[in-house]
Design an enzyme around this catalytic site. Structure first.
Site, PDB file in Angstrom:
ATOM      1  N   ASP A  43      12.808 -16.353  12.056  1.00 60.05           N
ATOM      2  CA  ASP A  43      13.107 -16.975  13.039  1.00 60.05           C
ATOM      3  C   ASP A  43      14.083 -16.309  14.025  1.00 60.05           C
ATOM      4  OD1 ASP A  43      14.987 -19.507  14.081  1.00 60.05           O
ATOM      5  OD2 ASP A  43      13.620 -20.514  12.008  1.00 60.05           O
ATOM      6  N   HIS A  73      18.204 -22.392  17.139  1.00 62.20           N
ATOM      7  CA  HIS A  73      17.140 -22.844  15.346  1.00 62.20           C
ATOM      8  C   HIS A  73      17.513 -21.552  13.872  1.00 62.20           C
ATOM      9  CE1 HIS A  73      13.738 -23.485  13.667  1.00 62.20           C
ATOM     10  NE2 HIS A  73      13.567 -24.114  14.393  1.00 62.20           N
ATOM     11  N   SER A  76      11.219 -27.917  10.065  1.00 59.89           N
ATOM     12  CA  SER A  76      12.098 -26.681  10.091  1.00 59.89           C
ATOM     13  C   SER A  76      12.883 -26.560   9.832  1.00 59.89           C
ATOM     14  CB  SER A  76      12.489 -26.320  11.350  1.00 59.89           C
ATOM     15  OG  SER A  76      10.774 -25.689  12.148  1.00 59.89           O
TER      16      SER A  76
END
Length: 306
Positions: free
Chosen positions: A29, A62, A248
């Site tokens: 990620d 994220h 996600s």
């Protein structure tokens, strides 16, 4: 996360005293920030972006959010926003830049790194909270898909996102179509955020008439609160939490559930874990292209034989 845990019937994990201990999850990620909820969880970090920095960091947010859903202790929230498997070990590969975008080559290098780690110290689960759309290089797409299948063959459960390209048929992420990977869509039982948005409406759908069910199953993904990647600018606030929406966020919910199952049954193969997750769901009586086998159900997953 407290709302999420009610929806997926997480209470049985606490009752069985499962927390993901001895399970290692690789997260590809945007990195991981030093949020207090994640202290001691991340054991290895590698930066595959052009910056190639040595120490763990996250300039996007994220990745930290995903790590918090997986393994956050909830210490800064009194346990309210604790993650799915707070005692699991994390291995982070940074493949996404500060804008949340990445490239195929970084993904492939990171997958090779994970496989090398797996030879020395077992990696049980790969969390891939990203989607690929519109990739015109068919050779590169094939290479990525084959690499993910190879990772699965080597004994690592690959959990990836259906993507946010729905609700039309055939909008599943291009790297999530293989029968070997576990593809996760979003469903929130109609829950919407403050702006009236729901991940459920944009969750990637399988193609009409597809022989295999894609996505494989669904989990909540709208307005999920988890670790922020930097301290609050408000004086005295310190490290806090932020809400994000998308498939996600659904991925680490299922990956964390898989970690608890592996803690309970450490010799399960990726195929067995994948099948147990599929067959332990709650049927929402929606089209297979939207729900797959159904909603993640922790009570059934951890307490029933399939």
């Amino acid at each position: 996360m407290d709302r999420v845990k009610r929806l997926i019937r997480y209470a049985c994990a606490d009752r069985l005293q499962l927390n993901g201990r001895s399970v290692r999850i690789a997260v590809l990620d945007s990195g991981i920030a030093p949020h207090p909820d994640l202290a001691g969880r991340n054991i290895l970090f590698r930066d595959f972006t052009r910056q190639a920095r040595l120490g763990a960091y996250d300039d996007c947010g994220h990745g930290t959010h995903i790590n918090g859903i997986l393994a956050g202790s909830g210490v800064m929230s009194g346990g309210k926003y604790s993650g799915m498997a707070p005692a699991c070990e994390l291995v982070n590969a940074k493949i996404l830049k500060s804008d949340g975008e990445g490239d195929s080559k970084a993904l492939l290098r990171a997958l090779e790194w994970v496989l090398q780690l797996h030879k020395k110290q077992r990696v049980h689960i790969l969390n891939l909270s990203l989607a690929v759309y519109g990739l015109e290089d068919e050779r590169m797409l094939l290479e990525m898909s084959q690499m993910l299948e190879y990772v699965s063959e080597k004994g690592i459960l690959v959990v990836t996102a259906a993507g946010n390209g729905g609700p039309a048929y055939g909008t599943i992420s291009q790297i999530a179509l293989s029968s070997r990977v576990l593809t996760i869509g979003c469903h929130d039982f109609g829950y919407k955020d403050k702006k009236g948005h729901s991940c459920e409406m944009r969750s990637g759908r399988g193609a009409y008439g597809l022989e295999i069910r894609k996505p494989d199953l669904v989990a909540p993904g709208t307005e999920i609160y988890s670790c922020a990647h930097r301290p609050s600018r408000m004086r005295g606030q310190g490290w806090g939490y932020t809400a994000k929406t998308g498939t996600s966020m659904s991925v680490p919910i299922v990956a964390g559930a898989a970690a608890l199952l592996l803690e309970q049954h450490p010799h399960m193969s990726p195929y067995m874990v994948k099948r147990k997750l599929q067959l332990s769901t709650t049927d929402l009586h929606e089209n297979y292209a939207k729900q797959g086998y159904g909603m993640l159900n922790m009570e059934k997953l951890l307490t029933t034989r399939v």
